[in-house]
Each structure stands twice: as structure tokens, then as C-alpha cells.
Design a protein around this motif. Structure first.
Motif, PDB file in Angstrom:
ATOM      1  N   LEU A  53     124.596  86.695  26.178  1.00 23.19           N
ATOM      2  CA  LEU A  53     123.488  87.418  25.552  1.00 23.19           C
ATOM      3  C   LEU A  53     122.841  88.394  26.526  1.00 23.19           C
ATOM      4  N   LEU A  54     122.683  87.976  27.771  1.00 24.57           N
ATOM      5  CA  LEU A  54     122.102  88.876  28.775  1.00 24.57           C
ATOM      6  C   LEU A  54     123.005  90.072  29.041  1.00 24.57           C
ATOM      7  N   LEU A  55     124.312  89.846  29.054  1.00 24.58           N
ATOM      8  CA  LEU A  55     125.244  90.949  29.277  1.00 24.58           C
ATOM      9  C   LEU A  55     125.230  91.926  28.105  1.00 24.58           C
ATOM     10  N   LEU A  56     125.200  91.387  26.888  1.00 26.81           N
ATOM     11  CA  LEU A  56     125.188  92.258  25.709  1.00 26.81           C
ATOM     12  C   LEU A  56     123.879  93.043  25.592  1.00 26.81           C
ATOM     13  N   SER A  57     122.793  92.463  26.076  1.00 26.87           N
ATOM     14  CA  SER A  57     121.495  93.133  25.970  1.00 26.87           C
ATOM     15  C   SER A  57     121.123  93.876  27.247  1.00 26.87           C
ATOM     16  N   VAL A  71     113.004  87.654  25.185  1.00 24.87           N
ATOM     17  CA  VAL A  71     113.574  87.553  23.846  1.00 24.87           C
ATOM     18  C   VAL A  71     114.869  86.749  23.885  1.00 24.87           C
ATOM     19  N   VAL A  72     115.687  86.957  24.902  1.00 25.69           N
ATOM     20  CA  VAL A  72     116.923  86.189  25.043  1.00 25.69           C
ATOM     21  C   VAL A  72     116.601  84.706  25.221  1.00 25.69           C
ATOM     22  N   ASN A  73     115.585  84.395  26.007  1.00 24.15           N
ATOM     23  CA  ASN A  73     115.190  82.994  26.181  1.00 24.15           C
ATOM     24  C   ASN A  73     114.716  82.391  24.860  1.00 24.15           C
ATOM     25  N   ALA A  74     114.021  83.180  24.049  1.00 24.68           N
ATOM     26  CA  ALA A  74     113.589  82.696  22.738  1.00 24.68           C
ATOM     27  C   ALA A  74     114.784  82.425  21.833  1.00 24.68           C
ATOM     28  N   VAL A  75     115.784  83.287  21.885  1.00 20.32           N
ATOM     29  CA  VAL A  75     116.996  83.077  21.092  1.00 20.32           C
ATOM     30  C   VAL A  75     117.707  81.799  21.540  1.00 20.32           C
ATOM     31  N   VAL A  76     117.751  81.561  22.833  1.00 20.02           N
ATOM     32  CA  VAL A  76     118.368  80.340  23.354  1.00 20.02           C
ATOM     33  C   VAL A  76     117.633  79.106  22.832  1.00 20.02           C
ATOM     34  N   LEU A  77     116.311  79.131  22.872  1.00 19.75           N
ATOM     35  CA  LEU A  77     115.535  77.999  22.365  1.00 19.75           C
ATOM     36  C   LEU A  77     115.746  77.824  20.868  1.00 19.75           C
ATOM     37  N   TRP A  78     115.867  78.910  20.153  1.00 22.54           N
ATOM     38  CA  TRP A  78     116.104  78.864  18.713  1.00 22.54           C
ATOM     39  C   TRP A  78     117.478  78.279  18.407  1.00 22.54           C
ATOM     40  N   VAL A  80     119.110  76.133  20.315  1.00 19.91           N
ATOM     41  CA  VAL A  80     119.005  74.705  20.611  1.00 19.91           C
ATOM     42  C   VAL A  80     118.314  73.979  19.465  1.00 19.91           C
ATOM     43  N   ALA A  81     117.285  74.582  18.902  1.00 19.12           N
ATOM     44  CA  ALA A  81     116.578  73.962  17.783  1.00 19.12           C
ATOM     45  C   ALA A  81     117.468  73.877  16.545  1.00 19.12           C
ATOM     46  N   GLY A  82     118.405  74.789  16.433  1.00 17.41           N
ATOM     47  CA  GLY A  82     119.295  74.776  15.272  1.00 17.41           C
ATOM     48  C   GLY A  82     120.309  73.649  15.280  1.00 17.41           C
ATOM     49  N   VAL A  83     120.631  73.119  16.452  1.00 21.50           N
ATOM     50  CA  VAL A  83     121.685  72.105  16.525  1.00 21.50           C
ATOM     51  C   VAL A  83     121.193  70.747  17.019  1.00 21.50           C
ATOM     52  N   THR A  84     119.893  70.614  17.295  1.00 25.59           N
ATOM     53  CA  THR A  84     119.364  69.335  17.777  1.00 25.59           C
ATOM     54  C   THR A  84     118.162  68.922  16.934  1.00 25.59           C
ATOM     55  N   VAL A  85     117.479  67.873  17.370  1.00 19.69           N
ATOM     56  CA  VAL A  85     116.300  67.375  16.654  1.00 19.69           C
ATOM     57  C   VAL A  85     115.049  68.172  16.983  1.00 19.69           C
ATOM     58  N   LEU A  86     115.187  69.241  17.732  1.00 20.57           N
ATOM     59  CA  LEU A  86     114.060  70.107  18.065  1.00 20.57           C
ATOM     60  C   LEU A  86     113.771  71.016  16.880  1.00 20.57           C
ATOM     61  N   ASP A  87     112.507  71.139  16.506  1.00 20.28           N
ATOM     62  CA  ASP A  87     112.092  72.007  15.409  1.00 20.28           C
ATOM     63  C   ASP A  87     111.227  73.137  15.953  1.00 20.28           C
ATOM     64  N   VAL A  88     111.553  74.367  15.550  1.00 19.01           N
ATOM     65  CA  VAL A  88     110.773  75.535  15.953  1.00 19.01           C
ATOM     66  C   VAL A  88     110.267  76.193  14.682  1.00 19.01           C
ATOM     67  N   ALA A  89     108.986  76.557  14.666  1.00 19.30           N
ATOM     68  CA  ALA A  89     108.336  77.077  13.465  1.00 19.30           C
ATOM     69  C   ALA A  89     108.814  78.481  13.083  1.00 19.30           C
ATOM     70  N   GLY A  90     109.447  79.195  13.962  1.00 23.88           N
ATOM     71  CA  GLY A  90     109.913  80.554  13.683  1.00 23.88           C
ATOM     72  C   GLY A  90     110.244  81.246  14.987  1.00 23.88           C
ATOM     73  N   PHE A  91     110.637  82.530  14.879  1.00 23.84           N
ATOM     74  CA  PHE A  91     111.017  83.227  16.103  1.00 23.84           C
ATOM     75  C   PHE A  91     109.813  83.444  17.024  1.00 23.84           C
ATOM     76  N   GLY A  92     108.654  83.702  16.463  1.00 29.12           N
ATOM     77  CA  GLY A  92     107.455  83.865  17.284  1.00 29.12           C
ATOM     78  C   GLY A  92     107.128  82.591  18.040  1.00 29.12           C
ATOM     79  N   ALA A  93     107.283  81.460  17.367  1.00 23.77           N
ATOM     80  CA  ALA A  93     107.056  80.173  18.025  1.00 23.77           C
ATOM     81  C   ALA A  93     108.105  79.926  19.095  1.00 23.77           C
ATOM     82  N   PHE A  95     109.549  82.286  20.828  1.00 23.04           N
ATOM     83  CA  PHE A  95     109.202  83.198  21.914  1.00 23.04           C
ATOM     84  C   PHE A  95     108.112  82.597  22.810  1.00 23.04           C
ATOM     85  N   ILE A  96     107.034  82.145  22.195  1.00 21.26           N
ATOM     86  CA  ILE A  96     105.950  81.533  22.971  1.00 21.26           C
ATOM     87  C   ILE A  96     106.420  80.228  23.601  1.00 21.26           C
TER      88      ILE A  96
END
Length: 122
Positions: A53-57, A71-78, A80-93, A95-96
Motif C-alpha cells: 500500500l505504501l509503494l502504491l501510494s 490513511v494507509v495505517n487506517a486502511v490497515v486497521l480497517w 484487520v477489523a474485517g477479518v478479526t473480532v475487532l470492530d471499527v465504526a467506520g473509516f473515520g474511526a 483513521f483516529i
């Protein structure tokens, strides 16, 4: 031994993130194994997907003087939330949450280094 310590530090950082910031949380009923699994997936995604992702961006990252890395770090966290028990409220969440996670991880790394558990000689 270093891998295990790094995994436990990441798990603790994720857990502390869910306590500090309400936009990121673990699914109800998540146990210690789920937290450690989320930390393991975070490590794998950071090692394999984040560099791509860093290379592409890279052009956008250069134009923003590196701020697009957040933004790349937010995508990484998102991811991880998609494949584990971690829940993220949205992309803004995400990011923060990624910013808060970075600060928590930095502080925990400093403590681990000060205590001498990082395996480096003083």
C-alpha cells in the motif's frame, strides 16, 4: 522470545485502544485468544500488505509530505477489523484509531525498551 513479546505488546496496545477510544472495540464476547489473534493479524498485515500500500501510494505520499501514511495505517486497521473480532465504526474511526494505536504502541515500546525486555543491550 522477541516475537512473543512483540505480539503481546501489540495485543496490549489493541486492548488499550479499545479502552481509550470508543470508535474501535472488540466484538461482544471476545476473549484473550481473540485479542491475541487480532494482534497477530495486525502484525501480518503490517508486514505483508502495508508495504504494498505504501509503494502504491508513494506519489500521493510524497505530495503530502508523508501524511498519507496515516490513511494507509487506517486502511490497515480497517483490514484487520474485517477479518478479526475487532470492530471499527467506520473509516473515520479507523483513521483516529490508527493514530491512537500508534501513540499507544510507541509508549509501550518505550516502556519495554526502558525495562530491558526488548533484547537490546544498554
Amino acid at each position: 522470545m522477541g516475537f512473543l513479546i512483540r505480539l503481546l505488546v501489540n495485543a496490549l496496545a489493541l486492548y488499550l485502544l479499545t479502552l481509550v477510544y470508543n470508535g474501535v472495540r472488540f466484538a461482544p464476547g471476545a476473549d484473550v485468544v481473540g485479542v491475541i489473534l487480532a494482534a497477530l493479524v495486525l502484525g501480518i498485515v503490517n508486514a505483508l500488505i502495508r508495504p504494498v500500500l505504501l509503494l502504491l501510494s508513494l506519489p500521493v505520499n510524497v505530495l503530502t509530505l508523508g501524511l498519507f501514511t496515516l490513511v494507509v495505517n487506517a486502511v490497515v486497521l480497517w483490514i484487520v477489523a474485517g477479518v478479526t473480532v475487532l470492530d471499527v465504526a467506520g473509516f473515520g474511526a479507523a483513521f483516529i484509531g490508527a493514530i491512537v494505536l500508534a501513540v499507544i504502541s510507541w509508549a509501550l515500546d518505550a516502556v519495554i525498551g526502558a525495562v530491558g525486555l526488548d533484547g537490546k543491550r544498554a
